[in-house]
Design a protein around this motif. Structure first.
Motif, PDB file in Angstrom:
ATOM      1  N   PRO A   8       7.899  74.502  -2.703  1.00  0.00           N
ATOM      2  CA  PRO A   8       6.807  74.440  -3.692  1.00  0.00           C
ATOM      3  C   PRO A   8       7.476  74.673  -5.479  1.00  0.00           C
ATOM      4  N   GLU A   9       8.497  75.497  -5.443  1.00  0.00           N
ATOM      5  CA  GLU A   9       8.858  75.752  -6.860  1.00  0.00           C
ATOM      6  C   GLU A   9       9.693  74.561  -7.289  1.00  0.00           C
ATOM      7  N   ARG A  10      10.442  73.633  -6.594  1.00  0.00           N
ATOM      8  CA  ARG A  10      10.808  72.463  -6.873  1.00  0.00           C
ATOM      9  C   ARG A  10      10.100  71.331  -7.240  1.00  0.00           C
ATOM     10  N   MET A  11       8.992  71.139  -6.555  1.00  0.00           N
ATOM     11  CA  MET A  11       7.923  70.441  -6.649  1.00  0.00           C
ATOM     12  C   MET A  11       7.083  70.438  -8.303  1.00  0.00           C
ATOM     13  N   ARG A  12       7.055  71.886  -8.662  1.00  0.00           N
ATOM     14  CA  ARG A  12       6.325  71.974  -9.857  1.00  0.00           C
ATOM     15  C   ARG A  12       7.134  71.717 -11.046  1.00  0.00           C
ATOM     16  N   GLU A  13       8.515  71.248 -11.009  1.00  0.00           N
ATOM     17  CA  GLU A  13       9.504  71.047 -11.989  1.00  0.00           C
ATOM     18  C   GLU A  13       9.244  69.357 -12.427  1.00  0.00           C
ATOM     19  N   ALA A  14       9.298  69.273 -13.790  1.00  0.00           N
ATOM     20  CA  ALA A  14       9.343  67.833 -14.317  1.00  0.00           C
ATOM     21  C   ALA A  14      10.674  66.997 -13.629  1.00  0.00           C
ATOM     22  N   ARG A  15      10.747  65.985 -13.339  1.00  0.00           N
ATOM     23  CA  ARG A  15      12.093  65.414 -12.936  1.00  0.00           C
ATOM     24  C   ARG A  15      12.342  64.060 -13.740  1.00  0.00           C
TER      25      ARG A  15
END
Length: 319
Positions: A95-102
């Motif tokens: 989940p923490e990776r999905m919260r980041e802008a990419r």
């Protein structure tokens, strides 16, 4: 691996440590055999960087640290084997990776941790609206209160943006991923893994039950069984609720067993399976009581008989 009905590929390779100072890994043996209707039609074999059974018409300089299958993929008959293997996907949604802008990407393939979920969602919305609607519908079923999720541009980046039901029935509020629970993000990642634009040949999901509400397990399992209509699906779990899903046959359950020869993945022991079929216990109840036992005899037999380069498999029996 079954490439299509009545077309089977048997592929194996063996790696060894090199004998030089850098101790590089080298391919000692590699073999691929393709059979149609139980009859062998194509084959190549490699030993220590040299074709011992070459592919007619293919001349290629092999390298000790590279698989010959990459070169063989240029040949029509072996290309489906290569495509099948590179189409395998393993997911442990973070989940923490999905919260980041990419950075904006193609969104064709979901990354193993789900980090590019916004890109995959955007691609579905633009090119596969039916799949996008299914993702939204499932997310609404899994997380009451969430009305939609979309990809939002942010300069040269993109990120997820959710919409939730407001206090007034007709009102909706934007919800940044930083304010969304881990469980919601994991469920979105799992649904995107199943309905991403490029369907995996093999889909492996680690612990789909992690951080989600037990009431959502049935929906998650129905999604995974839907995925099994298009891909081979493997799930690792410690959840009794997952094992007790109503449409899951006991023959689909495997147990990890450690023997003197190593670790094996085996069917459920006959005694445990009989208890399940007579409805004395459910698989989940057996797991809770540590009685969901592996078939040790089968595990040891498989370990003794396992030979990567023995007689190739020409057919698959019906399950």
């Amino acid at each position: 691996m079954e490439l299509e009905p009545h077309v089977v590929a048997d592929y194996a390779f063996q790696l060894v440590w090199g004998d030089n100072a850098r101790a590089e890994v080298a391919v000692e043996m590699e073999r691929c055999v393709i059979s149609i209707n139980g009859r062998e039609t194509h084959r190549f074999e490699v030993k220590n960087g040299t074709f011992v059974t070459p592919i007619p018409g293919l001349r290629v300089l092999l390298q000790a640290d590279r698989l010959a299958l990459y070169a063989a993929s240029a040949v029509e008959e072996f290309r489906p084997v290569y495509d099948f293997l590179i189409g395998m996907r393993i997911y442990s949604i973070q989940p923490e990776r999905m919260r980041e802008a990419r950075e904006i990407s193609s969104g064709l393939i979901l990354e193993p941790d789900g980090a590019n979920s916004a890109g995959v969602l955007r691609h579905l919305q633009q090119h596969f609206p039916e799949q996008s609607d299914r993702v939204h519908g499932l997310l609404q079923a899994l997380v009451p209160g969430i009305k939609s999720v979309r990809s939002t541009p942010l300069g040269g980046m993109e990120m997820l943006m959710f919409t939730e039901q407001g206090s007034i029935p007709s009102s909706f509020l934007p919800l940044f991923p930083a304010n969304v629970s881990d469980g919601t993000l994991r469920m979105l990642g799992l649904v995107l893994a199943v309905y991403q634009p490029n369907t995996p040949t093999v889909l492996l999901i680690e612990e789909p039950e992690a951080t989600i509400h037990p009431a959502a397990v049935d929906v998650v399992m129905s999604v995974l069984l839907d995925a099994a209509k298009r891909s081979q699906v493997l799930v690792t779990t410690h959840s009794p609720d997952v094992l007790d899903y109503g449409s899951l046959p006991d023959g689909a359950i495997r147990v990890v067993a450690k023997t003197d020869r190593g670790t094996s993945i085996t069917p459920v022991a006959n005694a445990s399976r009989e208890a399940i079929r007579q409805r004395l216990y459910s698989p989940g109840e057996l797991l809770r009581s540590d009685e969901l036992n592996p078939d040790i005899a089968a595990a040891e037999s498989l370990s003794r008989e396992q030979d990567l380069f023995g007689d190739p498999v020409h057919t698959f029996s019906e399950a």
